[in-house]
Write a protein that holds these residues in place. Structure first.
Motif, PDB file in Angstrom:
ATOM      1  N   SER A 282       0.809  -1.224   0.000  1.00  0.00           N
ATOM      2  CA  SER A 282       0.000   0.000   0.000  1.00  0.00           C
ATOM      3  C   SER A 282       0.840   1.270   0.000  1.00  0.00           C
ATOM      4  O   SER A 282       0.390   2.328   0.453  1.00  0.00           O
ATOM      5  N   GLY A 283       2.060   1.168  -0.481  1.00  0.00           N
ATOM      6  CA  GLY A 283       2.898   2.353  -0.618  1.00  0.00           C
ATOM      7  C   GLY A 283       3.156   3.045   0.700  1.00  0.00           C
ATOM      8  O   GLY A 283       3.508   2.416   1.701  1.00  0.00           O
ATOM      9  N   ALA A 284       2.931   4.366   0.721  1.00  0.00           N
ATOM     10  CA  ALA A 284       3.202   5.156   1.921  1.00  0.00           C
ATOM     11  C   ALA A 284       2.300   4.768   3.084  1.00  0.00           C
ATOM     12  O   ALA A 284       2.612   5.060   4.241  1.00  0.00           O
ATOM     13  N   ASP A 285       1.175   4.127   2.786  1.00  0.00           N
ATOM     14  CA  ASP A 285       0.242   3.712   3.837  1.00  0.00           C
ATOM     15  C   ASP A 285       0.479   2.282   4.303  1.00  0.00           C
ATOM     16  O   ASP A 285      -0.333   1.736   5.056  1.00  0.00           O
ATOM     17  N   THR A 286       1.574   1.679   3.877  1.00  0.00           N
ATOM     18  CA  THR A 286       1.820   0.285   4.248  1.00  0.00           C
ATOM     19  C   THR A 286       1.820   0.101   5.761  1.00  0.00           C
ATOM     20  O   THR A 286       1.247  -0.860   6.275  1.00  0.00           O
ATOM     21  N   LYS A 287       2.439   1.015   6.485  1.00  0.00           N
ATOM     22  CA  LYS A 287       2.468   0.897   7.945  1.00  0.00           C
ATOM     23  C   LYS A 287       2.038   2.209   8.577  1.00  0.00           C
ATOM     24  O   LYS A 287       2.631   3.260   8.312  1.00  0.00           O
ATOM     25  N   ARG A 288       1.001   2.136   9.386  1.00  0.00           N
ATOM     26  CA  ARG A 288       0.526   3.293  10.137  1.00  0.00           C
ATOM     27  C   ARG A 288       0.743   3.034  11.623  1.00  0.00           C
ATOM     28  O   ARG A 288       0.223   2.062  12.176  1.00  0.00           O
ATOM     29  N   LEU A 289       1.503   3.899  12.260  1.00  0.00           N
ATOM     30  CA  LEU A 289       1.747   3.785  13.696  1.00  0.00           C
ATOM     31  C   LEU A 289       0.715   4.650  14.410  1.00  0.00           C
ATOM     32  O   LEU A 289       0.895   5.861  14.566  1.00  0.00           O
ATOM     33  N   LEU A 290      -0.365   4.043  14.838  1.00  0.00           N
ATOM     34  CA  LEU A 290      -1.456   4.809  15.429  1.00  0.00           C
ATOM     35  C   LEU A 290      -1.059   5.430  16.758  1.00  0.00           C
ATOM     36  O   LEU A 290      -1.631   6.447  17.168  1.00  0.00           O
ATOM     37  N   TYR A 291      -0.072   4.847  17.425  1.00  0.00           N
ATOM     38  CA  TYR A 291       0.343   5.407  18.712  1.00  0.00           C
ATOM     39  C   TYR A 291       1.091   6.729  18.550  1.00  0.00           C
ATOM     40  O   TYR A 291       1.260   7.476  19.516  1.00  0.00           O
ATOM     41  N   ASP A 292       1.529   7.055  17.335  1.00  0.00           N
ATOM     42  CA  ASP A 292       2.194   8.344  17.117  1.00  0.00           C
ATOM     43  C   ASP A 292       1.258   9.525  17.375  1.00  0.00           C
ATOM     44  O   ASP A 292       1.720  10.643  17.629  1.00  0.00           O
ATOM     45  N   ASP A 293      -0.040   9.290  17.287  1.00  0.00           N
ATOM     46  CA  ASP A 293      -1.012  10.374  17.432  1.00  0.00           C
ATOM     47  C   ASP A 293      -1.478  10.572  18.872  1.00  0.00           C
ATOM     48  O   ASP A 293      -2.322  11.438  19.132  1.00  0.00           O
ATOM     49  N   LEU A 294      -0.946   9.798  19.806  1.00  0.00           N
ATOM     50  CA  LEU A 294      -1.379   9.915  21.195  1.00  0.00           C
ATOM     51  C   LEU A 294      -0.829  11.176  21.854  1.00  0.00           C
ATOM     52  O   LEU A 294       0.220  11.698  21.468  1.00  0.00           O
ATOM     53  N   ALA A 295      -1.532  11.624  22.892  1.00  0.00           N
ATOM     54  CA  ALA A 295      -1.060  12.768  23.675  1.00  0.00           C
ATOM     55  C   ALA A 295       0.231  12.410  24.401  1.00  0.00           C
ATOM     56  O   ALA A 295       0.471  11.247  24.754  1.00  0.00           O
ATOM     57  N   GLU A 296       1.042  13.430  24.680  1.00  0.00           N
ATOM     58  CA  GLU A 296       2.360  13.203  25.276  1.00  0.00           C
ATOM     59  C   GLU A 296       2.264  12.552  26.645  1.00  0.00           C
ATOM     60  O   GLU A 296       3.093  11.698  26.991  1.00  0.00           O
ATOM     61  N   ASP A 297       1.264  12.946  27.453  1.00  0.00           N
ATOM     62  CA  ASP A 297       1.201  12.384  28.802  1.00  0.00           C
ATOM     63  C   ASP A 297       0.882  10.892  28.773  1.00  0.00           C
ATOM     64  O   ASP A 297       1.422  10.108  29.563  1.00  0.00           O
ATOM     65  N   VAL A 298       0.032  10.469  27.843  1.00  0.00           N
ATOM     66  CA  VAL A 298      -0.292   9.049  27.726  1.00  0.00           C
ATOM     67  C   VAL A 298       0.930   8.267  27.252  1.00  0.00           C
ATOM     68  O   VAL A 298       1.295   7.236  27.835  1.00  0.00           O
ATOM     69  N   ARG A 299       1.576   8.754  26.205  1.00  0.00           N
ATOM     70  CA  ARG A 299       2.776   8.073  25.715  1.00  0.00           C
ATOM     71  C   ARG A 299       3.861   8.053  26.782  1.00  0.00           C
ATOM     72  O   ARG A 299       4.586   7.062  26.935  1.00  0.00           O
ATOM     73  N   GLY A 300       3.969   9.138  27.533  1.00  0.00           N
ATOM     74  CA  GLY A 300       4.999   9.211  28.559  1.00  0.00           C
ATOM     75  C   GLY A 300       4.806   8.180  29.650  1.00  0.00           C
ATOM     76  O   GLY A 300       5.771   7.543  30.099  1.00  0.00           O
ATOM     77  N   VAL A 301       3.568   7.995  30.103  1.00  0.00           N
ATOM     78  CA  VAL A 301       3.302   6.988  31.131  1.00  0.00           C
ATOM     79  C   VAL A 301       3.648   5.600  30.610  1.00  0.00           C
ATOM     80  O   VAL A 301       4.308   4.805  31.293  1.00  0.00           O
ATOM     81  N   VAL A 302       3.218   5.291  29.391  1.00  0.00           N
ATOM     82  CA  VAL A 302       3.497   3.969  28.827  1.00  0.00           C
ATOM     83  C   VAL A 302       5.004   3.753  28.689  1.00  0.00           C
ATOM     84  O   VAL A 302       5.525   2.678  29.024  1.00  0.00           O
ATOM     85  N   ASP A 303       5.717   4.769  28.228  1.00  0.00           N
ATOM     86  CA  ASP A 303       7.176   4.646  28.080  1.00  0.00           C
ATOM     87  C   ASP A 303       7.847   4.424  29.434  1.00  0.00           C
ATOM     88  O   ASP A 303       8.761   3.595  29.563  1.00  0.00           O
ATOM     89  N   ASP A 304       7.409   5.166  30.448  1.00  0.00           N
ATOM     90  CA  ASP A 304       8.001   5.014  31.784  1.00  0.00           C
ATOM     91  C   ASP A 304       7.741   3.614  32.344  1.00  0.00           C
ATOM     92  O   ASP A 304       8.627   2.998  32.954  1.00  0.00           O
ATOM     93  N   VAL A 305       6.525   3.125  32.154  1.00  0.00           N
ATOM     94  CA  VAL A 305       6.191   1.789  32.654  1.00  0.00           C
ATOM     95  C   VAL A 305       7.031   0.738  31.942  1.00  0.00           C
ATOM     96  O   VAL A 305       7.565  -0.184  32.577  1.00  0.00           O
ATOM     97  N   ARG A 306       7.178   0.878  30.641  1.00  0.00           N
ATOM     98  CA  ARG A 306       7.980  -0.096  29.892  1.00  0.00           C
ATOM     99  C   ARG A 306       9.419  -0.123  30.404  1.00  0.00           C
ATOM    100  O   ARG A 306      10.025  -1.189  30.544  1.00  0.00           O
ATOM    101  N   ASP A 307       9.965   1.049  30.700  1.00  0.00           N
ATOM    102  CA  ASP A 307      11.353   1.119  31.160  1.00  0.00           C
ATOM    103  C   ASP A 307      11.559   0.390  32.486  1.00  0.00           C
ATOM    104  O   ASP A 307      12.625  -0.186  32.727  1.00  0.00           O
TER     105      ASP A 307
END
Length: 413
Positions: free
Chosen positions: A175-200
Motif C-alpha cells: 500500500s505504498g506510503a500507507d503500508t504501515k501506520r503507527l497509530l500510537y504516534d497520534d497519542l497525547a504526550e502524557d499518555v505516551r509518557g506513562v506507557v514509556d516510563d512503565v515499559r522502562d
C-alpha cells in the motif's frame, strides 16, 4: 422462481454433499509426486466439473453461482446466508478476523490455523473481499504465520491488512506510503509518557517472582507481561496476578509524577479495581489492597490508559484510544473499503469492541466461538447467533461465502 425456491431445489435435487467432498479434495489436496495420487486428483477434478455443469444447465442464468454455493456450503449454511441477506440487504465486503482461539484453537487444532480455513480466506480475496487480521500479537508474529499460511503473493496483494497489538498499529503490505501506520504516534504526550516510563521499569523494578516468572512481549508500544509458565496453569495465574499489581503500581507512579500527586500507585489500584472486577480479583488473589483515593486529575489520566488482565495469560497496559475498533477503521481506510459491512470474528473483550462498533454503525455482523467470553457470546447471540465450535471457524466462513455469492446472484436478477 424466487431465490429461496432455487436454493431449495439445489439441495433437494442435487447431491451437494458429494459435490462439496470433491471440491474440498481438489482444493486441499497436498502436492505429491505420486503418479497414482495425481491421477486420482485429475479424476476428482473432472467429476467435480461434471457435477457443477449439471447444476449450471439445470438453473440456466445464475447456475454457475448456485453451483459454487452448493460446492462450498451445506444446506443449513446457505439458508442462514439467505436469511442474513434478507435481514441486511447486503453481504460482507470485508472480513475482520481475530487469530488466537478464533481462527485457531490450541485445544482442537494444535494451535495452527486449519488448512481448510486458510484456503477459504484465499477464496474470499479472489472474490474481492479483503481481510483484516485483528490481533493482540506483535506484527512480526502475525507476518510470519500469514505468509506461511496464505502465501507471500496474497499477503502482499494489497487486500490483506493487519491490526496488531490490539490497535497500536496497522500494516497493509503493498500500500505504498500507507503500508504501515503507527497509530500510537497520534497519542497525547502524557499518555505516551506513562506507557514509556512503565515499559522502562516493568522488569527492572519488578519483584523477584515477577522478574523471574514473566517476560515482556516484544511489542512496539503496548506493555504486555506474559508468564514463563504454561498459560492457564496455577503458576501462570499466580505470577500474572502479582504482575498486575506491579503494573498498576508503575502506572500510578508514572501518573503521579506527571500530575505531582502523592499516592499514585494506590490510586491506580483503586481506579482499575473499581472499573474491572477481573482486575479486582487479581489484586485480591495477590494479597494486595485496592482501597486508595482517586483524585480527579488521576482519574482523567487513567481514563486514557487501559489496563487489562487476561487471567493466567497476560497483564497489559495500552492506551484507551488504541483499540481494535480504531485499528479496523484505519485498515479499512487503507484497503479502500469506503462503505464497510464486515463480518467480525473474535472471542475476547477487545473483539467485542469491534463487534459493537459494527452493530452500532450498521457496518456488519459478528460471529464467535462457543468458548468466548460471556459478554461476547451475549452480544453474538443477541444479534444473529453466529456461534461456532472451537476450531470450526470455517463453518461461519462458508456461511459468509455463500452470503457473498447469493448477494451477487440477487443483484443480477
Amino acid at each position: 422462481m424466487t431465490l429461496y425456491d432455487r436454493l431449495y431445489e439445489l439441495y433437494a435435487e442435487f447431491d451437494t454433499e458429494t459435490l462439496r467432498a470433491y471440491r474440498e479434495f481438489v482444493d486441499l489436496f497436498p502436492p505429491l509426486d505420486s503418479r497414482v495420487a495425481l491421477d486420482r486428483w485429475d479424476e476428482a477434478n473432472s467429476d467435480l466439473a461434471d457435477r457443477r455443469e449439471r447444476i449450471e444447465r439445470a438453473f440456466g442464468d445464475g447456475g454457475s453461482t448456485l453451483a459454487e454455493v452448493g460446492a462450498m456450503a451445506d444446506r443449513e449454511s446457505s439458508f442462514t446466508a439467505l436469511d442474513l441477506h434478507g435481514k441486511y440487504g447486503r453481504a460482507p465486503n470485508a472480513l475482520v478476523l481475530d487469530v488466537d482461539e478464533t481462527l485457531r484453537s490450541a485445544g482442537d487444532t494444535d494451535n495452527e490455523i486449519p488448512r481448510e480455513t486458510l484456503h477459504l480466506l484465499t477464496e474470499f480475496v479472489e472474490r474481492g473481499v479483503p481481510l483484516v487480521i485483528c490481533t493482540g500479537q506483535t506484527l512480526e508474529n502475525v507476518k510470519g504465520f500469514l505468509i506461511q499460511g496464505l502465501g507471500n503473493e496474497l499477503v502482499h496483494s494489497g487486500d490483506v491488512s493487519v491490526v496488531y497489538e490490539a490497535g497500536a498499529g496497522v500494516f497493509t503490505p503493498g500500500s505504498g506510503a500507507d503500508t504501515k501506520r503507527l497509530l500510537y504516534d497520534d497519542l497525547a504526550e502524557d499518555v505516551r509518557g506513562v506507557v514509556d516510563d512503565v515499559r522502562d521499569g516493568v522488569l527492572r523494578e519488578a519483584p523477584e517472582r515477577v522478574r523471574r516468572g514473566c517476560h515482556l512481549q516484544g511489542n512496539e508500544f503496548n506493555v504486555t507481561l506474559k508468564p514463563n509458565y504454561e498459560t492457564g496453569s496455577d503458576d501462570a495465574e499466580a505470577v500474572i496476578d502479582e504482575a498486575m499489581v506491579h503494573l498498576l503500581d508503575l502506572v500510578g507512579g508514572a501518573a503521579g509524577e506527571r500530575l505531582d500527586l502523592d499516592g499514585g500507585p494506590a490510586a491506580a489500584r483503586a481506579y482499575y479495581a473499581a472499573d474491572d472486577p477481573e482486575i479486582a480479583g487479581a489484586i485480591d488473589r495477590a494479597g494486595a489492597t485496592a482501597d486508595g483515593d482517586v483524585p480527579d486529575a488521576a482519574a482523567t489520566l487513567f481514563d486514557r490508559l487501559e489496563v487489562a488482565l487476561y487471567r493466567a495469560d497476560a497483564a497489559e497496559l495500552a492506551a484507551a484510544d488504541l483499540h481494535k475498533a480504531a485499528g479496523v477503521e484505519a485498515s479499512l481506510d487503507v484497503l479502500g473499503v469506503d462503505d464497510p459491512f464486515v463480518c467480525v470474528m473474535g472471542d475476547s473483550k477487545s473483539d467485542l469492541r469491534v463487534m459493537e462498533w459494527a452493530d452500532e454503525s450498521g457496518a456488519g455482523v459478528a460471529a464467535a466461538p462457543e468458548h468466548s467470553s460471556r459478554n461476547v457470546l451475549d452480544h453474538v447471540r443477541a444479534t444473529d447467533d453466529l456461534v461456532f465450535a472451537p476450531g470450526a471457524a470455517a463453518d461461519v466462513l462458508r456461511t459468509m461465502y455463500a452470503w457473498r455469492c447469493l448477494a451477487d446472484l440477487n443483484g443480477s436478477e
